[in-house]
Design an enzyme around this catalytic site. Sequence first.
Site, PDB file in Angstrom:
ATOM      1  CB  THR A  77     -15.854  -3.253  -3.150  1.00 55.48           C
ATOM      2  OG1 THR A  77     -14.629  -3.272  -3.876  1.00 55.48           O
ATOM      3  CG2 THR A  77     -15.549  -3.245  -1.665  1.00 55.48           C
ATOM      4  CE  LYS A 126      -4.538   0.859   0.312  1.00 57.42           C
ATOM      5  NZ  LYS A 126      -5.650   0.056  -0.210  1.00 57.42           N
ATOM      6  CG  LEU A 148     -24.469   7.033   2.821  1.00 56.69           C
ATOM      7  CD1 LEU A 148     -25.611   8.001   3.031  1.00 56.69           C
ATOM      8  CD2 LEU A 148     -24.963   5.594   2.843  1.00 56.69           C
TER       9      LEU A 148
HETATM   10  N1  LIG Z   1     -13.745   1.239  -3.460  1.00 61.35           N
HETATM   11  C1  LIG Z   1     -13.339   0.005  -3.255  1.00 61.35           C
HETATM   12  O1  LIG Z   1     -13.371  -0.858  -4.163  1.00 61.35           O
HETATM   13  C2  LIG Z   1     -12.842  -0.422  -1.918  1.00 61.35           C
HETATM   14  C3  LIG Z   1     -13.014   0.386  -0.815  1.00 61.35           C
HETATM   15  N2  LIG Z   1     -12.595  -0.028   0.434  1.00 61.35           N
HETATM   16  C4  LIG Z   1     -12.775   0.819   1.598  1.00 61.35           C
HETATM   17  O2  LIG Z   1     -14.163   1.078   1.777  1.00 61.35           O
HETATM   18  C5  LIG Z   1     -14.345   2.388   2.293  1.00 61.35           C
HETATM   19  C6  LIG Z   1     -15.281   3.176   1.368  1.00 61.35           C
HETATM   20  O3  LIG Z   1     -14.737   3.229   0.064  1.00 61.35           O
HETATM   21  P1  LIG Z   1     -15.381   4.161  -1.067  1.00 61.35           P
HETATM   22  O4  LIG Z   1     -16.855   4.069  -0.989  1.00 61.35           O
HETATM   23  O5  LIG Z   1     -14.696   3.808  -2.335  1.00 61.35           O
HETATM   24  O6  LIG Z   1     -14.896   5.603  -0.591  1.00 61.35           O
HETATM   25  P2  LIG Z   1     -15.604   7.029  -0.826  1.00 61.35           P
HETATM   26  O7  LIG Z   1     -14.565   8.049  -0.547  1.00 61.35           O
HETATM   27  O8  LIG Z   1     -16.317   7.034  -2.144  1.00 61.35           O
HETATM   28  O9  LIG Z   1     -16.734   7.076   0.310  1.00 61.35           O
HETATM   29  C7  LIG Z   1     -16.511   7.307   1.657  1.00 61.35           C
HETATM   30  C8  LIG Z   1     -17.711   8.087   2.199  1.00 61.35           C
HETATM   31  O10 LIG Z   1     -17.631   8.150   3.613  1.00 61.35           O
HETATM   32  C9  LIG Z   1     -18.027   9.447   4.033  1.00 61.35           C
HETATM   33  N3  LIG Z   1     -17.502   9.670   5.378  1.00 61.35           N
HETATM   34  C10 LIG Z   1     -16.245  10.017   5.753  1.00 61.35           C
HETATM   35  N4  LIG Z   1     -16.172  10.119   7.102  1.00 61.35           N
HETATM   36  C11 LIG Z   1     -17.402   9.792   7.573  1.00 61.35           C
HETATM   37  C12 LIG Z   1     -17.953   9.685   8.880  1.00 61.35           C
HETATM   38  N5  LIG Z   1     -17.221   9.927   9.972  1.00 61.35           N
HETATM   39  N6  LIG Z   1     -19.265   9.361   8.993  1.00 61.35           N
HETATM   40  C13 LIG Z   1     -20.014   9.125   7.900  1.00 61.35           C
HETATM   41  N7  LIG Z   1     -19.533   9.207   6.652  1.00 61.35           N
HETATM   42  C14 LIG Z   1     -18.251   9.523   6.483  1.00 61.35           C
HETATM   43  C15 LIG Z   1     -17.508  10.371   2.941  1.00 61.35           C
HETATM   44  O11 LIG Z   1     -18.190  11.613   2.933  1.00 61.35           O
HETATM   45  C16 LIG Z   1     -17.792   9.532   1.689  1.00 61.35           C
HETATM   46  O12 LIG Z   1     -19.079   9.780   1.174  1.00 61.35           O
HETATM   47  C17 LIG Z   1     -12.949   3.000   2.438  1.00 61.35           C
HETATM   48  O13 LIG Z   1     -12.503   2.774   3.752  1.00 61.35           O
HETATM   49  C18 LIG Z   1     -12.105   2.183   1.473  1.00 61.35           C
HETATM   50  O14 LIG Z   1     -10.758   2.123   1.884  1.00 61.35           O
HETATM   51  C19 LIG Z   1     -12.037  -1.268   0.604  1.00 61.35           C
HETATM   52  C20 LIG Z   1     -11.851  -2.125  -0.461  1.00 61.35           C
HETATM   53  C21 LIG Z   1     -12.174  -1.737  -1.814  1.00 61.35           C
HETATM   54  O1  LIG Z   2      -8.671  -3.370  -1.225  1.00 57.82           O
HETATM   55  C1  LIG Z   2      -7.884  -2.426  -1.279  1.00 57.82           C
HETATM   56  O2  LIG Z   2      -7.625  -1.727  -0.267  1.00 57.82           O
HETATM   57  C2  LIG Z   2      -7.228  -2.112  -2.547  1.00 57.82           C
HETATM   58  O3  LIG Z   2      -6.254  -1.382  -2.555  1.00 57.82           O
HETATM   59  C3  LIG Z   2      -7.818  -2.699  -3.787  1.00 57.82           C
HETATM   60  C4  LIG Z   2      -7.425  -1.988  -5.009  1.00 57.82           C
HETATM   61  C5  LIG Z   2      -8.198  -1.072  -5.674  1.00 57.82           C
HETATM   62  N1  LIG Z   2      -7.521  -0.657  -6.764  1.00 57.82           N
HETATM   63  C6  LIG Z   2      -6.303  -1.260  -6.810  1.00 57.82           C
HETATM   64  C7  LIG Z   2      -5.276  -1.162  -7.715  1.00 57.82           C
HETATM   65  C8  LIG Z   2      -4.129  -1.936  -7.506  1.00 57.82           C
HETATM   66  C9  LIG Z   2      -4.047  -2.795  -6.422  1.00 57.82           C
HETATM   67  C10 LIG Z   2      -5.095  -2.909  -5.526  1.00 57.82           C
HETATM   68  C11 LIG Z   2      -6.234  -2.140  -5.724  1.00 57.82           C
END
Ligand SMILES: NC(=O)C1=CN([C@@H]2O[C@H](COP(=O)(O)OP(=O)(O)OC[C@H]3O[C@@H](n4cnc5c(N)ncnc54)[C@H](O)[C@@H]3O)[C@@H](O)[C@H]2O)C=CC1
Ligand SMILES: O=C(O)C(=O)Cc1c[nH]c2ccccc12
EC number: 1.4.1.19
Length: 353
Positions: A146, A80, A177
């Site tokens: 995801t 990471k 959200l």
């Molecule tokens: N996008 C993906 O494919 C993956 C995402 N994740 C994890 O899942 C989580 C969400 O990812 P995404 O939806 O892509 O991120 P994102 O940035 O699109 O969404 C996060 C949301 O959480 C809100 N937020 C931040 N602090 C908050 C709080 N204290 N209370 C309520 N809402 C809050 C933000 O305003 C935003 O709408 C992250 O922790 C990310 O690392 C893990 C694996 C894969």
């Molecule tokens: O599940 C995670 O935290 C990831 O980093 C997944 C992931 C999203 N996009 C990528 C691109 C390259 C390697 C991993 C990821």
Amino acid sequence: MLLFETVREMGHEQVLFCHGKNPDIRAIIAIHSTTLGPAMGATRLFPYMNEEAALEDALRLSRGMTYKAACANIPAGGGKAVIIANPENKTDDLLRAYGRFVDSLNGRFITGQDVNITPDDVRTISQETNHVVGVFEKSGGPAPITAWGVFLGIKAAVKFRWQNENLQGMKVAVQGLGNVGKNLCRHLHEQGVKLYVSDVNSTKAKEIKNLFGATVVEPEEIYSLDVDIFSPCALGGTLNSHTIPFLQAPIIAGAANNQLGIEQLHSQMLTKKGILYTPDYVINAGGLINVYNEMIGYEEEKAFQQVQNIYDTLLAIFDIAKQQEITTNDAAKQLAEERINNGKYSKVKAIAA
Ligand SMILES: NC(=O)C1=CN([C@@H]2O[C@H](COP(=O)(O)OP(=O)(O)OC[C@H]3O[C@@H](n4cnc5c(N)ncnc54)[C@H](O)[C@@H]3O)[C@@H](O)[C@H]2O)C=CC1
Ligand SMILES: O=C(O)C(=O)Cc1c[nH]c2ccccc12
């Protein structure tokens, strides 16, 4: 902080401190393990309070990636990267300088889009290195898949806890959200779930209210709701000594990375409260599965099947935890470490042959 002591304890292979004056760049690339394959992990850009916080994030997230890949049976290791910067100061020069550091690792580390990095940014990074994925998305990006994996994880937890195959009529609280949380809400709504949601961005919360009839609560109210499932889909560290005493949900199952503030302490606190915790790096593997398949040539059915396996893997982990009277977090770690050790063994055999 005693650096070598810390990385020895956590088991990292290599930690790269990337620095440049022009453009001004500070980034940390943490490679936890390459035993099962190249270290994969997306890059996060964040205005960390201090260097310790940035390093801790990189170290914990990269170790999580190793376990994530192992539990999902993906032949990759864990890494990471974090770029210490304010999103407002993100420039193409900065991203390209970062890309050159990634390139210097010659494929030991493969990266892509995480918090505060857009698909456009990944394209900019790719001007300097081929070791990125998600540049030309073949699959709609990792978030929808995801969310599907998290939905399956919720179903596995409900099956284990209540022997119930059906979510109809259940109450689920979703924190955050964004790309994942929103897609998750859609799946849950389609299954007749009553949604309670929060986001620090009230526009996003209103949108989910309008789309799926969700009840919107203030961010700090989400923990104490009388619901069946709490799903953390915002940022890490939300399960901690301040929040756990408030929790009423018998199941925690969400997408966020590093949900537990202090892994051992807080997973034990949850177990003592009788809460079934779904380990974050198992339930949120859909994104990694997606990008890995993009890298090797996307076949929708294969990627879908690998995500589907999250359900059975979680049931197996819940069983191990119950049989051995350990936390679900330790059970997941045990499964991952077993697979990594087997991988190490077959690597030695392959070299000897
Ligand atoms: N996008 C993906 O494919 C993956 C995402 N994740 C994890 O899942 C989580 C969400 O990812 P995404 O939806 O892509 O991120 P994102 O940035 O699109 O969404 C996060 C949301 O959480 C809100 N937020 C931040 N602090 C908050 C709080 N204290 N209370 C309520 N809402 C809050 C933000 O305003 C935003 O709408 C992250 O922790 C990310 O690392 C893990 C694996 C894969
Ligand atoms: O599940 C995670 O935290 C990831 O980093 C997944 C992931 C999203 N996009 C990528 C691109 C390259 C390697 C991993 C990821």
